[in-house]
Design a protein around this motif. Structure first.
Motif, PDB file in Angstrom:
ATOM      1  N   ALA A  30      68.265  57.203  69.682  1.00  0.00           N
ATOM      2  CA  ALA A  30      69.740  56.626  69.540  1.00  0.00           C
ATOM      3  C   ALA A  30      69.697  55.094  68.789  1.00  0.00           C
ATOM      4  O   ALA A  30      70.727  54.954  67.859  1.00  0.00           O
ATOM      5  CB  ALA A  30      70.387  56.372  70.731  1.00  0.00           C
ATOM      6  N   HIS A  31      68.797  54.378  69.132  1.00  0.00           N
ATOM      7  CA  HIS A  31      68.600  52.757  68.360  1.00  0.00           C
ATOM      8  C   HIS A  31      68.441  53.130  67.020  1.00  0.00           C
ATOM      9  O   HIS A  31      69.009  52.398  66.350  1.00  0.00           O
ATOM     10  CB  HIS A  31      67.758  52.029  69.048  1.00  0.00           C
ATOM     11  N   TYR A  32      67.364  53.835  66.538  1.00  0.00           N
ATOM     12  CA  TYR A  32      67.164  54.210  65.074  1.00  0.00           C
ATOM     13  C   TYR A  32      68.378  54.422  64.278  1.00  0.00           C
ATOM     14  O   TYR A  32      68.542  54.085  63.209  1.00  0.00           O
ATOM     15  CB  TYR A  32      66.168  55.281  65.052  1.00  0.00           C
ATOM     16  N   ILE A  33      69.069  55.537  64.867  1.00  0.00           N
ATOM     17  CA  ILE A  33      70.087  56.063  64.196  1.00  0.00           C
ATOM     18  C   ILE A  33      71.090  55.136  64.070  1.00  0.00           C
ATOM     19  O   ILE A  33      71.992  54.702  63.079  1.00  0.00           O
ATOM     20  CB  ILE A  33      70.884  57.555  64.963  1.00  0.00           C
ATOM     21  N   ALA A  34      71.567  54.069  65.150  1.00  0.00           N
ATOM     22  CA  ALA A  34      72.658  53.278  65.126  1.00  0.00           C
ATOM     23  C   ALA A  34      72.398  52.322  64.040  1.00  0.00           C
ATOM     24  O   ALA A  34      73.338  51.641  63.443  1.00  0.00           O
ATOM     25  CB  ALA A  34      72.661  52.444  66.468  1.00  0.00           C
ATOM     26  N   GLN A  35      70.992  51.928  63.776  1.00  0.00           N
ATOM     27  CA  GLN A  35      70.727  50.907  62.668  1.00  0.00           C
ATOM     28  C   GLN A  35      70.736  51.510  61.448  1.00  0.00           C
ATOM     29  O   GLN A  35      71.266  50.770  60.652  1.00  0.00           O
ATOM     30  CB  GLN A  35      69.227  50.456  62.886  1.00  0.00           C
ATOM     31  N   LEU A  36      70.737  52.810  61.458  1.00  0.00           N
ATOM     32  CA  LEU A  36      70.771  53.247  60.038  1.00  0.00           C
ATOM     33  C   LEU A  36      72.224  53.482  59.489  1.00  0.00           C
ATOM     34  O   LEU A  36      72.796  53.454  58.249  1.00  0.00           O
ATOM     35  CB  LEU A  36      70.324  54.763  60.215  1.00  0.00           C
ATOM     36  N   LEU A  37      73.101  53.453  60.715  1.00  0.00           N
ATOM     37  CA  LEU A  37      74.674  53.682  60.517  1.00  0.00           C
ATOM     38  C   LEU A  37      75.445  52.576  60.048  1.00  0.00           C
ATOM     39  O   LEU A  37      76.424  52.403  59.559  1.00  0.00           O
ATOM     40  CB  LEU A  37      75.309  54.637  61.621  1.00  0.00           C
ATOM     41  N   GLN A  38      74.854  51.434  60.669  1.00  0.00           N
ATOM     42  CA  GLN A  38      75.489  50.168  60.525  1.00  0.00           C
ATOM     43  C   GLN A  38      75.928  49.731  59.216  1.00  0.00           C
ATOM     44  O   GLN A  38      77.200  49.306  59.042  1.00  0.00           O
ATOM     45  CB  GLN A  38      74.371  48.850  61.053  1.00  0.00           C
ATOM     46  N   PRO A  39      75.222  49.900  58.097  1.00  0.00           N
ATOM     47  CA  PRO A  39      75.718  49.726  56.729  1.00  0.00           C
ATOM     48  C   PRO A  39      76.967  50.445  56.195  1.00  0.00           C
ATOM     49  O   PRO A  39      77.547  50.446  55.187  1.00  0.00           O
ATOM     50  CB  PRO A  39      74.440  49.621  55.918  1.00  0.00           C
ATOM     51  N   LEU A  40      76.905  51.827  56.960  1.00  0.00           N
ATOM     52  CA  LEU A  40      77.761  52.787  56.450  1.00  0.00           C
ATOM     53  C   LEU A  40      79.059  52.509  57.100  1.00  0.00           C
ATOM     54  O   LEU A  40      80.228  53.320  56.555  1.00  0.00           O
ATOM     55  CB  LEU A  40      77.153  54.203  56.870  1.00  0.00           C
ATOM     56  N   GLN A  41      79.405  51.589  57.892  1.00  0.00           N
ATOM     57  CA  GLN A  41      80.612  51.149  58.421  1.00  0.00           C
ATOM     58  C   GLN A  41      81.257  52.377  59.145  1.00  0.00           C
ATOM     59  O   GLN A  41      82.451  52.744  58.987  1.00  0.00           O
ATOM     60  CB  GLN A  41      81.614  50.745  57.225  1.00  0.00           C
ATOM     61  N   PRO A  89      82.426  62.488  55.830  1.00  0.00           N
ATOM     62  CA  PRO A  89      82.679  61.348  56.443  1.00  0.00           C
ATOM     63  C   PRO A  89      83.407  61.394  57.724  1.00  0.00           C
ATOM     64  O   PRO A  89      84.477  62.095  58.070  1.00  0.00           O
ATOM     65  CB  PRO A  89      83.483  60.532  55.307  1.00  0.00           C
ATOM     66  N   CYS A  90      82.866  60.301  58.684  1.00  0.00           N
ATOM     67  CA  CYS A  90      83.608  60.271  59.711  1.00  0.00           C
ATOM     68  C   CYS A  90      83.737  58.932  60.341  1.00  0.00           C
ATOM     69  O   CYS A  90      83.284  58.057  59.691  1.00  0.00           O
ATOM     70  CB  CYS A  90      82.882  61.147  60.850  1.00  0.00           C
ATOM     71  N   LYS A  91      84.746  58.624  61.263  1.00  0.00           N
ATOM     72  CA  LYS A  91      85.200  57.394  61.761  1.00  0.00           C
ATOM     73  C   LYS A  91      84.262  56.925  62.741  1.00  0.00           C
ATOM     74  O   LYS A  91      83.743  55.675  63.014  1.00  0.00           O
ATOM     75  CB  LYS A  91      86.613  57.172  61.989  1.00  0.00           C
ATOM     76  N   GLN A 111      68.872  64.708  56.734  1.00  0.00           N
ATOM     77  CA  GLN A 111      70.082  65.911  56.775  1.00  0.00           C
ATOM     78  C   GLN A 111      71.320  65.191  57.366  1.00  0.00           C
ATOM     79  O   GLN A 111      72.563  65.275  56.998  1.00  0.00           O
ATOM     80  CB  GLN A 111      69.916  67.003  57.462  1.00  0.00           C
ATOM     81  N   LEU A 112      71.109  64.273  58.304  1.00  0.00           N
ATOM     82  CA  LEU A 112      72.283  63.672  58.939  1.00  0.00           C
ATOM     83  C   LEU A 112      72.970  62.914  58.122  1.00  0.00           C
ATOM     84  O   LEU A 112      74.071  62.608  58.001  1.00  0.00           O
ATOM     85  CB  LEU A 112      71.603  62.803  60.251  1.00  0.00           C
ATOM     86  N   LEU A 113      72.146  62.079  57.378  1.00  0.00           N
ATOM     87  CA  LEU A 113      72.750  61.007  56.398  1.00  0.00           C
ATOM     88  C   LEU A 113      73.500  61.859  55.266  1.00  0.00           C
ATOM     89  O   LEU A 113      74.534  61.416  54.881  1.00  0.00           O
ATOM     90  CB  LEU A 113      71.653  60.145  55.748  1.00  0.00           C
ATOM     91  N   ALA A 114      72.825  62.958  54.845  1.00  0.00           N
ATOM     92  CA  ALA A 114      73.644  63.806  53.955  1.00  0.00           C
ATOM     93  C   ALA A 114      74.826  64.364  54.413  1.00  0.00           C
ATOM     94  O   ALA A 114      75.805  64.322  53.557  1.00  0.00           O
ATOM     95  CB  ALA A 114      72.629  64.974  53.569  1.00  0.00           C
ATOM     96  N   HIS A 115      74.727  64.835  55.720  1.00  0.00           N
ATOM     97  CA  HIS A 115      76.005  65.185  56.286  1.00  0.00           C
ATOM     98  C   HIS A 115      77.057  64.223  56.208  1.00  0.00           C
ATOM     99  O   HIS A 115      78.245  64.333  56.258  1.00  0.00           O
ATOM    100  CB  HIS A 115      75.724  65.806  57.684  1.00  0.00           C
ATOM    101  N   LEU A 116      76.607  63.017  56.593  1.00  0.00           N
ATOM    102  CA  LEU A 116      77.634  61.938  56.602  1.00  0.00           C
ATOM    103  C   LEU A 116      78.404  61.533  55.420  1.00  0.00           C
ATOM    104  O   LEU A 116      79.649  61.117  55.337  1.00  0.00           O
ATOM    105  CB  LEU A 116      77.112  60.665  57.509  1.00  0.00           C
ATOM    106  N   GLU A 117      77.323  61.470  54.577  1.00  0.00           N
ATOM    107  CA  GLU A 117      77.819  61.548  52.935  1.00  0.00           C
ATOM    108  C   GLU A 117      78.887  62.609  52.773  1.00  0.00           C
ATOM    109  O   GLU A 117      79.984  62.094  52.240  1.00  0.00           O
ATOM    110  CB  GLU A 117      76.647  61.417  52.163  1.00  0.00           C
TER     111      GLU A 117
END
Lengths: 199, 199
Positions: B153-164, B135-137, B126-132
């Motif tokens: 936190a580490h897990y989410i940080a890794q997921l967000l890396q490709p999303l810039q 979008p936020c900076k 749901q977090l990834l869907a929400h970010l889609e």
């Protein structure tokens, strides 16, 4: 901080419980919402029922949802002894000891002339009426051992004197497990005065 | 000890509240019955409403009785910053500081592989869907500073890396008013590592 008006209302409402401040109320609200909605709903139902259905026993004035409470209706209890206490919580405390088999009469608190609380406010008339309709041989005065509780006990003892009822007061002394050096002077002096012969 | 079945039920039901043991529940029940029946009834009503009406905001998953919560619906909040927390209580804690103006996303707790709690259980999808869809900076990872919170936190940080998306973590360090000698070693070493230049 209004996030959800209903959540705020729940947190505020939980503060009607004694000993519950803003932080505890918040914790309770989140706990119920996150993990325990069913039990929260159950609590709401039981609260509703209890607040509307629990009245006072017509005989002893303890809390009861029936006109005559279970203790008064129990034929096995000793009719000859009446224990006079300040509140329903005291009945529960004494019952939990399982060391008393008589009946109770529950006052509405204690005398407190400075606050304008006189005999009619705590139900002394009802006590006398109860003693008339349910005569007993002994009345145990189990009001608190605070100044007001002592005064209430003395007042009742004087009232009962002409009725030829044996009147006793719960013992004052050192609580079990109490180390003498930490006991206050008044208690210690009462414990010495009330010393019993070793049997 | 059954004095009044309904009173017993009330005492038992109050124990669903966190931090309430048998004695506190008893005290609460007597307090409500003796002094606060109106507020007790009010609490019952509010509990009933809250347990049935409070759901989760469709956007941030915080508690809300409306489909979109007040924070998400507020046009004044900064859309560019998203603070990711573990629970609705954390949103309240951050809001009470009045030092954050962005939006939130509320996870359902933290990762805990030993207890079988994986990404799908805490709402990462749901977090990834929400970010889609929103979008936020910057995403501020405000999970707890426990081992599990750090891992999440580490897990989410890794997921967000490709999303810039710029990803930050709340600062670790000595709490305000903390005396150094009483602070644990891990905190102190993180505080030294994270030292800031005096400005």
């Amino acid at each position: 901080m209004i996030l959800s008006p209903l959540l705020d209302k729940l947190i505020e409402s939980l503060r009607c419980l004694p000993g519950v401040g803003p932080k505890s109320a918040q914790r309770m609200a989140f706990h119920l919402l996150q993990r325990n909605r069913q039990r929260g709903l159950h609590l709401a139902d039981v609260l509703q029922d209890a607040m509307t259905q629990i009245q006072h026993c017509q005989q002893c004035h303890n809390f009861s949802e029936e006109p005559i409470c279970r203790l008064c209706a129990n034929p096995k209890r000793d009719h000859q002894t009446l224990c006079i206490v300040q509140s329903p919580a005291d009945v529960l405390a004494i019952e939990q000891t399982a060391s008393y088999q008589g009946r109770y009469f529950v006052l509405r608190g204690h005398l407190s002339p400075l606050d304008g609380i006189g005999p009619e406010d705590i139900g002394i008339e009802q006590l006398l009426a109860h003693l008339e309709s349910h005569p007993c041989k002994e009345a145990i005065l189990a009001t608190s051992t605070t100044v007001e509780g002592e005064a209430t006990a003395h007042y009742i003892a004087q009232l009962l004197q002409p009725l030829q009822i044996k009147t006793s007061r719960i013992a004052h002394g050192v609580p079990m497990g109490g180390e003498l050096e930490y006991i206050d002077g008044t208690t210690l002096s009462r414990a010495l005065q009330g010393r019993e012969e070793f049997s």
